[in-house]
Design a protein around this motif. Structure first.
Motif, PDB file in Angstrom:
ATOM      1  N   LYS A  11      -6.210  -8.763 -13.780  1.00  0.00           N
ATOM      2  CA  LYS A  11      -6.347 -10.065 -13.132  1.00  0.00           C
ATOM      3  C   LYS A  11      -5.957 -10.031 -11.657  1.00  0.00           C
ATOM      4  CE  LYS A  11      -7.621 -11.932 -16.982  1.00  0.00           C
ATOM      5  NZ  LYS A  11      -9.066 -12.230 -17.178  1.00  0.00           N
ATOM      6  N   LYS A  12      -4.987  -9.188 -11.314  1.00  0.00           N
ATOM      7  CA  LYS A  12      -4.488  -9.140  -9.943  1.00  0.00           C
ATOM      8  C   LYS A  12      -4.168  -7.697  -9.561  1.00  0.00           C
ATOM      9  CE  LYS A  12      -1.003 -12.046 -10.354  1.00  0.00           C
ATOM     10  NZ  LYS A  12       0.115 -12.932  -9.949  1.00  0.00           N
ATOM     11  N   VAL A  13      -4.626  -7.292  -8.377  1.00  0.00           N
ATOM     12  CA  VAL A  13      -4.344  -5.960  -7.835  1.00  0.00           C
ATOM     13  C   VAL A  13      -3.756  -6.133  -6.442  1.00  0.00           C
ATOM     14  CG1 VAL A  13      -5.299  -3.724  -7.156  1.00  0.00           C
ATOM     15  CG2 VAL A  13      -6.249  -4.935  -9.140  1.00  0.00           C
ATOM     16  N   ALA A  14      -2.718  -5.385  -6.126  1.00  0.00           N
ATOM     17  CA  ALA A  14      -2.162  -5.366  -4.773  1.00  0.00           C
ATOM     18  C   ALA A  14      -2.538  -4.053  -4.102  1.00  0.00           C
ATOM     19  CB  ALA A  14      -0.645  -5.512  -4.797  1.00  0.00           C
ATOM     20  N   ILE A  15      -2.855  -4.145  -2.815  1.00  0.00           N
ATOM     21  CA  ILE A  15      -3.131  -2.968  -1.991  1.00  0.00           C
ATOM     22  C   ILE A  15      -2.101  -2.929  -0.874  1.00  0.00           C
ATOM     23  CG2 ILE A  15      -4.776  -1.817  -0.454  1.00  0.00           C
ATOM     24  CD1 ILE A  15      -7.012  -3.344  -1.907  1.00  0.00           C
ATOM     25  N   ILE A  16      -1.507  -1.763  -0.657  1.00  0.00           N
ATOM     26  CA  ILE A  16      -0.689  -1.556   0.532  1.00  0.00           C
ATOM     27  C   ILE A  16      -1.291  -0.395   1.304  1.00  0.00           C
ATOM     28  CG2 ILE A  16       1.029  -0.153  -0.724  1.00  0.00           C
ATOM     29  CD1 ILE A  16       3.101  -1.288   1.341  1.00  0.00           C
ATOM     30  N   ASP A  17      -1.607  -0.657   2.556  1.00  0.00           N
ATOM     31  CA  ASP A  17      -2.212   0.347   3.432  1.00  0.00           C
ATOM     32  C   ASP A  17      -1.134   0.827   4.394  1.00  0.00           C
ATOM     33  OD1 ASP A  17      -3.658   1.678   5.503  1.00  0.00           O
ATOM     34  OD2 ASP A  17      -5.473   0.582   4.929  1.00  0.00           O
ATOM     35  N   VAL A  18      -0.769   2.098   4.287  1.00  0.00           N
ATOM     36  CA  VAL A  18       0.316   2.646   5.109  1.00  0.00           C
ATOM     37  C   VAL A  18      -0.206   3.588   6.191  1.00  0.00           C
ATOM     38  CG1 VAL A  18       2.016   2.360   3.269  1.00  0.00           C
ATOM     39  CG2 VAL A  18       0.777   4.534   3.466  1.00  0.00           C
ATOM     40  N   ASP A  19      -1.512   3.607   6.394  1.00  0.00           N
ATOM     41  CA  ASP A  19      -2.115   4.393   7.463  1.00  0.00           C
ATOM     42  C   ASP A  19      -1.702   3.821   8.822  1.00  0.00           C
ATOM     43  OD1 ASP A  19      -4.803   6.353   7.650  1.00  0.00           O
ATOM     44  OD2 ASP A  19      -4.587   5.025   9.381  1.00  0.00           O
ATOM     45  N   TYR A  20      -1.691   4.667   9.847  1.00  0.00           N
ATOM     46  CA  TYR A  20      -1.346   4.182  11.188  1.00  0.00           C
ATOM     47  C   TYR A  20      -2.322   3.127  11.684  1.00  0.00           C
ATOM     48  CZ  TYR A  20      -0.435   4.025  16.187  1.00  0.00           C
ATOM     49  OH  TYR A  20      -0.150   3.590  17.460  1.00  0.00           O
ATOM     50  N   HIS A  21      -3.582   3.241  11.289  1.00  0.00           N
ATOM     51  CA  HIS A  21      -4.612   2.329  11.760  1.00  0.00           C
ATOM     52  C   HIS A  21      -4.886   1.268  10.687  1.00  0.00           C
ATOM     53  CE1 HIS A  21      -5.306   6.223  13.813  1.00  0.00           C
ATOM     54  NE2 HIS A  21      -5.401   5.426  14.867  1.00  0.00           N
ATOM     55  N   HIS A  22      -5.075   0.046  11.127  1.00  0.00           N
ATOM     56  CA  HIS A  22      -5.298  -1.065  10.201  1.00  0.00           C
ATOM     57  C   HIS A  22      -6.511  -0.821   9.311  1.00  0.00           C
ATOM     58  CE1 HIS A  22      -6.966  -5.186   9.294  1.00  0.00           C
ATOM     59  NE2 HIS A  22      -5.765  -5.239   8.767  1.00  0.00           N
ATOM     60  N   GLY A  23      -6.363  -1.152   8.039  1.00  0.00           N
ATOM     61  CA  GLY A  23      -7.463  -1.013   7.087  1.00  0.00           C
ATOM     62  C   GLY A  23      -8.419  -2.194   7.182  1.00  0.00           C
ATOM     63  N   ASN A  24      -9.119  -2.276   8.313  1.00  0.00           N
ATOM     64  CA  ASN A  24      -9.971  -3.437   8.582  1.00  0.00           C
ATOM     65  C   ASN A  24     -11.068  -3.624   7.542  1.00  0.00           C
ATOM     66  OD1 ASN A  24     -10.869  -0.946  10.182  1.00  0.00           O
ATOM     67  ND2 ASN A  24     -12.736  -2.173  10.179  1.00  0.00           N
ATOM     68  N   GLY A  25     -11.626  -2.513   7.047  1.00  0.00           N
ATOM     69  CA  GLY A  25     -12.687  -2.627   6.058  1.00  0.00           C
ATOM     70  C   GLY A  25     -12.180  -3.211   4.762  1.00  0.00           C
ATOM     71  N   THR A  26     -11.036  -2.725   4.295  1.00  0.00           N
ATOM     72  CA  THR A  26     -10.460  -3.234   3.051  1.00  0.00           C
ATOM     73  C   THR A  26     -10.105  -4.707   3.199  1.00  0.00           C
ATOM     74  OG1 THR A  26      -9.505  -1.020   2.770  1.00  0.00           O
ATOM     75  CG2 THR A  26      -8.776  -2.740   1.253  1.00  0.00           C
ATOM     76  N   GLN A  27      -9.483  -5.064   4.322  1.00  0.00           N
ATOM     77  CA  GLN A  27      -9.145  -6.473   4.541  1.00  0.00           C
ATOM     78  C   GLN A  27     -10.391  -7.342   4.465  1.00  0.00           C
ATOM     79  OE1 GLN A  27      -6.357  -7.793   7.654  1.00  0.00           O
ATOM     80  NE2 GLN A  27      -7.994  -9.129   8.428  1.00  0.00           N
ATOM     81  N   SER A  28     -11.456  -6.932   5.130  1.00  0.00           N
ATOM     82  CA  SER A  28     -12.649  -7.775   5.174  1.00  0.00           C
ATOM     83  C   SER A  28     -13.294  -7.930   3.803  1.00  0.00           C
ATOM     84  CB  SER A  28     -13.663  -7.207   6.176  1.00  0.00           C
ATOM     85  OG  SER A  28     -14.248  -6.013   5.701  1.00  0.00           O
ATOM     86  N   ILE A  29     -13.234  -6.902   2.991  1.00  0.00           N
ATOM     87  CA  ILE A  29     -13.851  -6.964   1.660  1.00  0.00           C
ATOM     88  C   ILE A  29     -13.163  -7.996   0.778  1.00  0.00           C
ATOM     89  CG2 ILE A  29     -14.117  -5.634  -0.490  1.00  0.00           C
ATOM     90  CD1 ILE A  29     -14.687  -3.179   1.391  1.00  0.00           C
ATOM     91  N   PHE A  30     -11.842  -8.103   0.886  1.00  0.00           N
ATOM     92  CA  PHE A  30     -11.090  -8.981  -0.016  1.00  0.00           C
ATOM     93  C   PHE A  30     -10.519 -10.219   0.672  1.00  0.00           C
ATOM     94  CE2 PHE A  30     -10.623  -4.642  -1.913  1.00  0.00           C
ATOM     95  CZ  PHE A  30     -11.353  -4.891  -3.077  1.00  0.00           C
ATOM     96  N   TYR A  31     -10.919 -10.488   1.895  1.00  0.00           N
ATOM     97  CA  TYR A  31     -10.262 -11.509   2.719  1.00  0.00           C
ATOM     98  C   TYR A  31     -10.356 -12.915   2.136  1.00  0.00           C
ATOM     99  CZ  TYR A  31      -8.444 -13.364   7.155  1.00  0.00           C
ATOM    100  OH  TYR A  31      -7.672 -13.963   8.110  1.00  0.00           O
ATOM    101  N   ALA A  32     -11.413 -13.196   1.410  1.00  0.00           N
ATOM    102  CA  ALA A  32     -11.602 -14.545   0.861  1.00  0.00           C
ATOM    103  C   ALA A  32     -11.324 -14.590  -0.639  1.00  0.00           C
ATOM    104  CB  ALA A  32     -13.020 -15.049   1.155  1.00  0.00           C
ATOM    105  N   ARG A  33     -10.504 -13.667  -1.124  1.00  0.00           N
ATOM    106  CA  ARG A  33     -10.239 -13.588  -2.566  1.00  0.00           C
ATOM    107  C   ARG A  33      -8.745 -13.624  -2.849  1.00  0.00           C
ATOM    108  NH1 ARG A  33     -14.033  -8.708  -4.621  1.00  0.00           N
ATOM    109  NH2 ARG A  33     -12.571  -8.860  -6.354  1.00  0.00           N
ATOM    110  N   ASN A  34      -8.389 -14.192  -3.991  1.00  0.00           N
ATOM    111  CA  ASN A  34      -6.978 -14.260  -4.377  1.00  0.00           C
ATOM    112  C   ASN A  34      -6.643 -13.342  -5.545  1.00  0.00           C
ATOM    113  OD1 ASN A  34      -8.032 -15.607  -6.600  1.00  0.00           O
ATOM    114  ND2 ASN A  34      -7.382 -17.638  -5.908  1.00  0.00           N
TER     115      ASN A  34
END
Length: 342
Positions: free
Chosen positions: A187-210
């Motif tokens: 039902k719920k998944v958390a992502i933590i991105d620890v790369d030096y560069h922002h995970g812009n693609g991942t953010q955009s894919i899930f940005y409108a989802r809870n």
């Protein structure tokens, strides 16, 4: 810890990328994954297995079909033009231009990319496809009951959006695995991105989802790639508002500053109470990384893994960036060993 790895990553070896005003040899190179694999074996982290082929459907759950059709066919179209070298985009639909999809190969490459850090070679599609299968196979291991697994993906994926490639990333391996967890009943998944560069693609894919909480600790985009996403005032939108947390840090930040941001991210993850955690594991936060500006040292990655383990969640690690090639294996495996030893 189980590691999933495919030799297909060697099929992608771009000759050059455009960076700092110059065409330079690619920092994202096959030896990155080779060093990590060797360290996994030297440290006896656990079994190393080849991926299962889950086909295109899990990839299509994340990526646009037009984008995938372009990516799959790009090299053959290039070869038919009898032009030498890798394909690199050079024109993008900026604010003053229309967002139309041209019919030409190079026009479409600009339409489906955001920078010139994604050379396409004869083997790039297969390497990226196999990296997605690596992530899906590690995801399947956790789905079957494993507490953790490591997807040794190359090329990386977190800059790739649903219909845009960039920043060395073609298919978003972490997002594909995250969607697979949801499709298989979580039902719920958390992502933590620890790369030096922002995970812009991942953010955009899930940005409108809870159903996905996205957290990212990264170099401040005022001064660091990808520049146009990753600020701390991006909370998500619509149903996703309140489920996106960015922690941009200044150049020169060391473990004290970075670990404080990690603690904040972990508190958000704990409050969200997800079923599973996906870690976009970039180690370009290392002090000697050639294209990054943080100051983490190798022992810090052990502490990072230990803190992630205390979340008490089934955890999938998906390899992203890290360009200090000689140390990349030490730093990546330190995270995994820190996680395992708690």
């Amino acid at each position: 810890m189980l590691t999933i790895y495919s030799d297909d990553h060697h099929l992608h070896h771009g000759r050059s990328e455009l960076i700092d005003g110059q065409l330079m040899p690619c920092f994202e190179m096959p030896s990155r994954a080779d060093h990590i694999l060797q360290r996994v074996m030297d440290r006896k982290l656990g079994p190393v297995e080849a991926p299962t082929d889950f086909g295109m459907q899990p990839i299509k759950r994340v990526h646009d079909e037009g984008f995938l059709a372009f990516f799959q066919s790009a090299w053959q179209r290039w070869a038919e033009m009898n032009v030498e070298g890798d394909i690199l985009p050079f024109t993008w639909p900026a604010r003053s231009l229309r967002k139309v999809k041209p019919t030409s190969l190079l026009g479409q490459f600009g339409y489906y990319s955001f920078d010139a850090g994604v050379p396409i070679t004869a083997g790039t599609w297969q390497a990226a496809y196999s990296a997605a299968q690596v992530a899906l196979t590690a995801q399947a291991a956790i789905q079957k009951g494993a507490n953790s697994a490591f997807a040794l993906c190359r090329p990386p994926g977190h800059h790739a959006a649903a219909d845009v490639m960039g920043g060395y990333c073609y298919l978003n391996n972490a997002a594909i695995a995250t969607q697979a967890f949801l499709d298989q009943g979580h039902k719920k998944v958390a992502i933590i991105d620890v790369d030096y560069h922002h995970g812009n693609g991942t953010q955009s894919i899930f940005y409108a989802r809870n159903d996905v909480l996205f957290t990212s600790i990264h170099g401040h985009p005022e001064a660091e790639f990808p520049f146009f996403l990753g600020y701390d005032d991006e909370p998500g939108e619509g149903p996703g508002e309140g489920f996106n947390f960015n922690y941009p840090l200044a150049a020169g930040s060391g473990w004290n500053e970075w670990s404080a941001a990690l603690e904040q991210a972990c508190k958000q993850i704990a409050a969200y109470a997800p079923d599973v955690l996906v870690v976009s594991l970039g180690v370009d936060t290392f002090k000697d990384d050639p294209i990054s500006q943080f100051k983490l040292d190798s022992p810090d990655y052990l502490a990072m893994g230990e803190r992630l383990k205390r979340l008490g969640l089934p955890t999938l690690f998906v390899m992203e960036g890290g360009y200090a090639v000689e140390e990349i294996g030490i730093n990546a495996v330190n995270v995994l060993e820190g996680f395992e030893r708690v």
